[in-house]
Design a protein around this motif. Structure first.
Motif, PDB file in Angstrom:
ATOM      1  N   SER A  10      38.603 -17.570   3.112  1.00  0.00           N
ATOM      2  CA  SER A  10      38.970 -18.339   2.263  1.00  0.00           C
ATOM      3  C   SER A  10      39.636 -17.272   1.420  1.00  0.00           C
ATOM      4  O   SER A  10      40.809 -16.454   0.007  1.00  0.00           O
ATOM      5  CB  SER A  10      38.364 -19.092   1.049  1.00  0.00           C
ATOM      6  N   ALA A  11      38.342 -16.000   0.636  1.00  0.00           N
ATOM      7  CA  ALA A  11      37.896 -14.699  -0.135  1.00  0.00           C
ATOM      8  C   ALA A  11      39.734 -13.996   0.720  1.00  0.00           C
ATOM      9  O   ALA A  11      40.190 -13.306  -0.268  1.00  0.00           O
ATOM     10  CB  ALA A  11      37.631 -13.745   0.068  1.00  0.00           C
ATOM     11  N   LYS A  12      39.373 -13.656   1.756  1.00  0.00           N
ATOM     12  CA  LYS A  12      40.461 -13.179   2.545  1.00  0.00           C
ATOM     13  C   LYS A  12      42.134 -13.226   2.446  1.00  0.00           C
ATOM     14  O   LYS A  12      42.751 -12.488   1.855  1.00  0.00           O
ATOM     15  CB  LYS A  12      40.316 -12.681   4.704  1.00  0.00           C
ATOM     16  N   ILE A  13      42.457 -14.293   2.822  1.00  0.00           N
ATOM     17  CA  ILE A  13      43.963 -15.073   1.701  1.00  0.00           C
ATOM     18  C   ILE A  13      43.736 -14.697   0.827  1.00  0.00           C
ATOM     19  O   ILE A  13      45.171 -13.762   0.670  1.00  0.00           O
ATOM     20  CB  ILE A  13      43.742 -16.308   2.606  1.00  0.00           C
ATOM     21  N   ASP A  14      42.972 -14.857  -0.629  1.00  0.00           N
ATOM     22  CA  ASP A  14      43.429 -14.704  -1.289  1.00  0.00           C
ATOM     23  C   ASP A  14      43.725 -13.308  -1.383  1.00  0.00           C
ATOM     24  O   ASP A  14      44.452 -12.897  -2.299  1.00  0.00           O
ATOM     25  CB  ASP A  14      42.067 -15.189  -2.584  1.00  0.00           C
ATOM     26  N   ALA A  15      42.565 -12.418  -0.815  1.00  0.00           N
ATOM     27  CA  ALA A  15      43.102 -10.835  -1.526  1.00  0.00           C
ATOM     28  C   ALA A  15      44.316 -10.526  -0.563  1.00  0.00           C
ATOM     29  O   ALA A  15      45.055  -9.400  -1.139  1.00  0.00           O
ATOM     30  CB  ALA A  15      41.774 -10.241  -0.659  1.00  0.00           C
ATOM     31  N   GLU A  16      44.768 -11.007   1.028  1.00  0.00           N
ATOM     32  CA  GLU A  16      45.929 -10.498   1.260  1.00  0.00           C
ATOM     33  C   GLU A  16      46.886 -10.677   0.329  1.00  0.00           C
ATOM     34  O   GLU A  16      48.039 -10.688   0.226  1.00  0.00           O
ATOM     35  CB  GLU A  16      45.622 -11.448   2.330  1.00  0.00           C
ATOM     36  N   LYS A  17      46.727 -12.308  -0.175  1.00  0.00           N
ATOM     37  CA  LYS A  17      48.042 -12.725  -1.045  1.00  0.00           C
ATOM     38  C   LYS A  17      47.865 -11.122  -2.108  1.00  0.00           C
ATOM     39  O   LYS A  17      48.907 -11.091  -2.896  1.00  0.00           O
ATOM     40  CB  LYS A  17      47.483 -13.584  -1.949  1.00  0.00           C
ATOM     41  N   GLN A  18      47.397 -10.710  -2.652  1.00  0.00           N
ATOM     42  CA  GLN A  18      47.050  -9.909  -4.068  1.00  0.00           C
ATOM     43  C   GLN A  18      47.099  -8.770  -3.232  1.00  0.00           C
ATOM     44  O   GLN A  18      47.559  -7.527  -3.854  1.00  0.00           O
ATOM     45  CB  GLN A  18      45.614 -10.395  -4.626  1.00  0.00           C
TER      46      GLN A  18
ATOM     47  N   VAL B 185      39.334  -7.634   0.234  1.00  0.00           N
ATOM     48  CA  VAL B 185      37.686  -8.409  -0.174  1.00  0.00           C
ATOM     49  C   VAL B 185      37.206  -7.223  -1.274  1.00  0.00           C
ATOM     50  O   VAL B 185      36.458  -5.869  -0.817  1.00  0.00           O
ATOM     51  CB  VAL B 185      37.156  -9.075   0.745  1.00  0.00           C
TER      52      VAL B 185
ATOM     53  N   GLU C 133      31.992 -10.842  -3.806  1.00  0.00           N
ATOM     54  CA  GLU C 133      33.593 -12.120  -4.119  1.00  0.00           C
ATOM     55  C   GLU C 133      33.127 -13.342  -2.888  1.00  0.00           C
ATOM     56  O   GLU C 133      33.317 -13.654  -3.248  1.00  0.00           O
ATOM     57  CB  GLU C 133      34.517 -10.711  -3.548  1.00  0.00           C
TER      58      GLU C 133
END
Length: 563
Positions: free
Chosen positions: A484-492, A496, A500
């Protein structure tokens, strides 16, 4: 009715009332003597307010709609007024509107709800003093005459009995004793020798004309001439999990001695009792340098002294090929100096990862499903040992013995160093468990998971698979949180950040003993912990190169008390 001191006769007093109604989340001993049982909302289902120990007020907000159409205490009282249909939100907000005489109430209210606390509501500090001479005089007047002291304590998991219907808490091994699904008459090894009893022997406890039968648990380090009784068990009405479990110490407790008193008669009687304790499950041989420890003074002179006797082979001495980790490389460090053995991490992991409750009989067979166990080790004399706690999750070994023996590749190695489990490949050979030196894998001998109960469907974490019979499972470093954290980081379009990601066990640890992060980042907190002199790997001599490591525990003894 259940918790009141026996001499108050609460059951008879309640039954004298013409109309008896009880507001409760489930039927209990008080409900049994009432004519009406009113379903109560859980505090997370309704609006409310409460004061902390220092008086600070917090506004309580609901997280979900009431599941079973219950009502809060606020609503029940409101029905006795001229406006019975007022909502809990209106009740709470209306009260604080009356307290806050100002035009800015809406802004004040939104800030109080947002912040979680109401400013300037702490109560004045009171100063108290203990009259030690009064305690001494009471002890002098009350000659023991061969009698023992009785000590009443809230249970470490179910407290005073209010949580006895929680299977998670019933099955959670209690700190130090590692008992599950039970309470016991806890005594010292010296008293056990004097009385001629062992774990599971039965005692008759007599106090102020009342008697209680209770099984014995012999606990190293317990004070002599005393019996500790944990409250909350022996319930007759407490739902499915709590009814008929253990014995009820409230039958001895009086209003004049709520927590301890002298004058307990103890004698051995016939019979035995079978406990479910996890103390000896998956036990590691302590002689293999499981716990690294030392004194601060010695450590300052020679930091390597805490690892004396434990040697790891050269990194190159392995049959496993070296595998690069160019991106993230996840790891964990556990500071044994901070760990208190409270087991909060165990139940947090259970909630996060849909880990099943198996029941007392299966726990007795060594089949508890917890992905973390907290081992307890004793060092010294039985009457006064040093106690060491060690949480043991999956070590996430880089040279993992479990991966080579799986015939269907259900356990595999990820590009980030995790020992992954592909549940729908597992056919239950248990070869991986046999080959794991840390004994951290769990096997579903039966269909422990409940797929049918409607409320339990809401309980399950939708990001984690619910396992079935015949499947092996273990700690995953909460891989769902990592992804979940990796997906959010990739979007931005970023990496990571350190901190986080928090695993469930890390997030709930009250002493912050557990740290998780990217060990490829030399500035991460976990990398800095692993760089400390105290850091060591469990069973390092096997060269499994675990990603989970420990920081040795250090003592700072007062020389006036030592020896």
């Amino acid at each position: 009715v259940f918790t009141a001191p026996v001499e108050l006769g609460m059951r008879d007093r309640i039954q004298k009332a013409t109309l008896r109604a009880h507001l409760s989340q489930y039927e209990n001993e008080t409900s049994a003597v009432c004519q009406w049982l009113l379903p109560e909302t859980h505090y997370l289902e309704t609006w409310g307010d409460a004061r902390a120990f220092d008086g600070t007020v917090t506004i309580q907000q609901p997280l979900i709609q009431p599941l079973y159409g219950g009502r809060s205490a606020y609503q029940i009282l409101q029905t006795l007024t001229g406006s019975p249909d007022t909502s809990p939100y209106q009740i709470v907000k209306g009260y604080w509107a009356a307290q806050h005489k100002g035009a800015d109430f809406e802004a004040w209210w939104r800030r109080a709800v947002h912040d979680g606390v109401v400013e300037s509501t702490a109560l004045p500090t009171k100063t108290w003093s203990i009259h030690g001479e009064a305690i001494t005089e009471k002890l002098r007047q009350k000659k023991m005459g061969g009698k023992m002291e009785v000590i009443f304590r809230p249970d470490p998991t179910i407290y005073d009995g209010r949580f006895s219907n929680s299977g998670w808490l019933q099955e959670l091994p209690k700190p130090i004793t590692k008992l599950t699904w039970d309470n016991a008459a806890i005594i010292s090894p010296g008293d056990a020798h004097r009385l001629g009893v062992e774990n599971g022997s039965m005692l008759e406890l007599a106090y102020q004309g009342r008697k209680l039968r209770a099984p014995v648990w012999v606990q190293p380090g317990h004070v002599d001439q005393a019996v500790t009784l944990h409250l909350g068990y022996g319930r007759t009405h407490a739902g499915r999990a709590g009814t008929g479990v253990g014995f009820n110490p409230y039958g001895l407790r009086t209003a004049s001695a709520m927590w301890q008193d002298l004058g307990l008669d103890v004698r051995k009687i016939s019979g035995s009792y079978a406990f479910a304790s996890t103390q000896m499950d998956h036990v590691l041989d302590a002689s293999r340098h499981i716990i690294h420890k030392g004194d601060i003074a010695d450590y300052r002179k020679n930091p390597a002294s805490v690892h004396e006797g434990a040697e790891a082979p050269p990194r190159a001495l392995t049959m496993y090929p070296e595998f690069p980790y160019p991106g993230y490389a996840w790891g964990m460090a556990i500071d044994l100096n901070s760990c208190t053995g409270c087991s909060a991490c165990v139940v947090a992991c259970q909630a996060e990862n849909n880990i099943a409750v198996v029941g007392k009989d299966q726990v007795r067979r060594g089949r508890a499903m917890h992905w973390i166990r907290v081992d307890t080790y004793y060092n010294g004399q039985p009457n006064d040992p040093a106690i060491y706690n060690q949480p043991v999750p999956c070590m996430q070994c880089e040279d993992a013995p479990c991966e080579l023996v799986c015939p269907v590749q259900a356990t595999t190695h990820s590009a980030e160093g995790l020992n992954d489990m592909v549940y729908n490949r597992c056919v239950g050979t248990r070869y991986c468990s046999n080959n794991c030196p840390y004994k951290v894998r769990r096997f579903n001998f039966y269909l422990y998971s409940d797929y049918e109960t409607p409320s339990l469907k809401l309980l399950h974490n939708p990001d984690v698979t619910v396992r079935s019979r015949g499947v092996m499972e273990k700690c995953t470093y909460c891989v769902q949180r990592i992804n979940s954290a990796k997906i959010d980081a990739e979007k931005q379009n970023r990496k990571v950040a350190d901190g986080e990601i928090q695993t469930a066990c890390q997030a709930t640890c009250p002493t912050e003993a557990i740290i998780f992060g990217n060990i490829n980042d030399p500035n991460s907190r976990v990398s800095k912990m692993k760089a400390e002199e105290r850091n060591y790997a469990l069973l390092a001599e096997l060269n499994t190169r675990p990603r989970t490591t420990y920081l040795a525990t250090l003592r700072n003894p007062n020389p006036e008390f030592e020896g």
